[in-house]
Design a protein around this motif. Structure first.
Motif, PDB file in Angstrom:
ATOM      1  N   VAL A  11       0.828  -1.207   0.000  1.00  0.00           N
ATOM      2  CA  VAL A  11       0.000   0.000   0.000  1.00  0.00           C
ATOM      3  C   VAL A  11       0.862   1.256   0.000  1.00  0.00           C
ATOM      4  O   VAL A  11       0.580   2.231  -0.720  1.00  0.00           O
ATOM      5  N   ALA A  14       2.370   1.813  -3.420  1.00  0.00           N
ATOM      6  CA  ALA A  14       1.346   2.305  -4.338  1.00  0.00           C
ATOM      7  C   ALA A  14       1.026   3.773  -4.072  1.00  0.00           C
ATOM      8  O   ALA A  14       0.837   4.562  -5.011  1.00  0.00           O
ATOM      9  N   THR A  15       0.975   4.184  -2.803  1.00  0.00           N
ATOM     10  CA  THR A  15       0.685   5.575  -2.458  1.00  0.00           C
ATOM     11  C   THR A  15       1.769   6.502  -2.993  1.00  0.00           C
ATOM     12  O   THR A  15       1.476   7.553  -3.597  1.00  0.00           O
ATOM     13  N   GLU A  51      -5.385   4.755  -1.833  1.00  0.00           N
ATOM     14  CA  GLU A  51      -4.312   4.104  -1.080  1.00  0.00           C
ATOM     15  C   GLU A  51      -4.268   4.637   0.348  1.00  0.00           C
ATOM     16  O   GLU A  51      -3.992   3.904   1.297  1.00  0.00           O
ATOM     17  N   SER A 130       4.833  -0.379  -8.709  1.00  0.00           N
ATOM     18  CA  SER A 130       3.773  -0.660  -7.738  1.00  0.00           C
ATOM     19  C   SER A 130       3.037  -1.960  -8.078  1.00  0.00           C
ATOM     20  O   SER A 130       2.767  -2.782  -7.196  1.00  0.00           O
ATOM     21  N   VAL A 164      -4.947  -2.853  -4.716  1.00  0.00           N
ATOM     22  CA  VAL A 164      -3.774  -2.207  -5.327  1.00  0.00           C
ATOM     23  C   VAL A 164      -3.446  -2.864  -6.668  1.00  0.00           C
ATOM     24  O   VAL A 164      -3.173  -2.170  -7.660  1.00  0.00           O
TER      25      VAL A 164
END
Length: 302
Positions: A11, A14-15, A51, A130, A164
């Motif tokens: 996570v 991905a953020t 996210e 990601s 995600v």
């Protein structure tokens, strides 16, 4: 728990990736005037916000059991993941479709093309980073459960990594659509490519949101564990010599990787009560040592 740490890492990666991508796409959208790039900017903004929601769900779901929440806070993760899915639908999907329709009705000239191309290529690299992180986590979890990755995503009790992975998969497809539209617009001078790409990106996000909403909805209403896992628990119970039959066994998710197991066991009604109490206690402890079992209740029936 290692698996929880892997989800948190997925996570956070991905953020970071989506935050950088959203800024870059926004700048490129202004420079090029591309509707498809604007749709992709909205897509990345939605992904970044989602996210953050997933991370909030991760942290809140790890709070300790208390008298008002005897089974813990695991379902918090499902709630926040559901909000993230709705965010994909509204901010990413609907807004992108609207922008695509507007671009078709009110086409605008294209500005500088190459900044947009450069940003989309860079975005593809970051999204790929990601996506690869999420894919690695899902593949590892699926291998441990002896399932295909697709099947694991359908039955997994933890929606964060799946969210995600699907977001990033949609993002990579969206980048390909936006890049194609940008180049076709530049080559033909026709803005229709931008509008069509924006609409397709929006429809793709709506489809992803629909899949995620359905899965989180199912988890919020106490979905049963996969049948192979239920069968395994039934074998564990039935292996005890004092158990004549297992007339009922229920196992439902009360949080990511947290099962509530309720078992009825048929026993000899003439057996010693003291021995039965000890047998039930041992069986309950054995169940609690199984992966995923957070709470177990065993009821003897004659």
């Amino acid at each position: 728990m290692a698996e929880t740490g892997g989800t948190t890492r997925t996570v956070l990666v991905a953020t970071a990736a989506n935050g950088l991508i959203a800024v870059a796409k926004g700048v490129a959208a202004v420079l090029t005037g591309s509707a498809a790039l604007l749709a992709e900017t909205l897509h990345s903004v939605a992904d970044t916000a989602n996210e953050v929601l997933l991370f909030v769900g991760l942290r809140r779901s790890e709070r300790r059991v208390d008298p008002e929440h005897p089974f813990g806070w695991g379902q918090e993760r499902y709630f926040w993941s559901l909000l993230a899915a709705v965010g994909i639908f509204v901010v990413g999907g609907v807004a992108s479709v609207y922008e695509g329709v507007r671009a078709l009705r009110e086409p605008e000239p294209l500005g500088s093309v190459w900044p947009g191309v450069a940003v989309l290529v860079l975005s593809a690299a970051l999204e790929g980073w990601s996506w690869r992180t999420a894919r690695r986590e899902l593949s590892g979890d699926a291998a441990r459960r002896r399932m295909s990755r697709r099947r694991f995503m359908q039955v997994s009790s933890d929606p964060a990594a799946t969210t995600v992975y699907l977001e990033d998969s949609a993002a990579l497809v969206g980048i390909a659509l936006a890049l194609s539209a940008l180049l076709l617009h530049a080559a033909t001078g026709d803005a229709v490519w931008d509008g069509l790409a924006s609409i397709l990106i929006g429809l793709l996000l709506v489809a992803v949101a629909f899949v995620l909403v359905r899965r989180n909805q199912a988890l919020l209403v106490d979905t049963s564990a996969p049948q192979p896992l239920v069968d395994d628990l039934r074998r564990v119970v039935g292996a005890h010599g004092w158990v004549r039959e297992v007339p009922a066994l229920s196992a439902v998710w009360i949080g990511p990787r947290r099962l509530l197991v309720v078992v009825d066991v048929r026993v000899d009604p003439e057996g010693p009560a003291a021995g039965l109490v000890q047998d039930v206690a041992r069986l309950r402890e054995e169940l609690l040592h199984r992966p995923y079992v957070a709470r177990a209740e065993v009821t003897p029936v004659p």
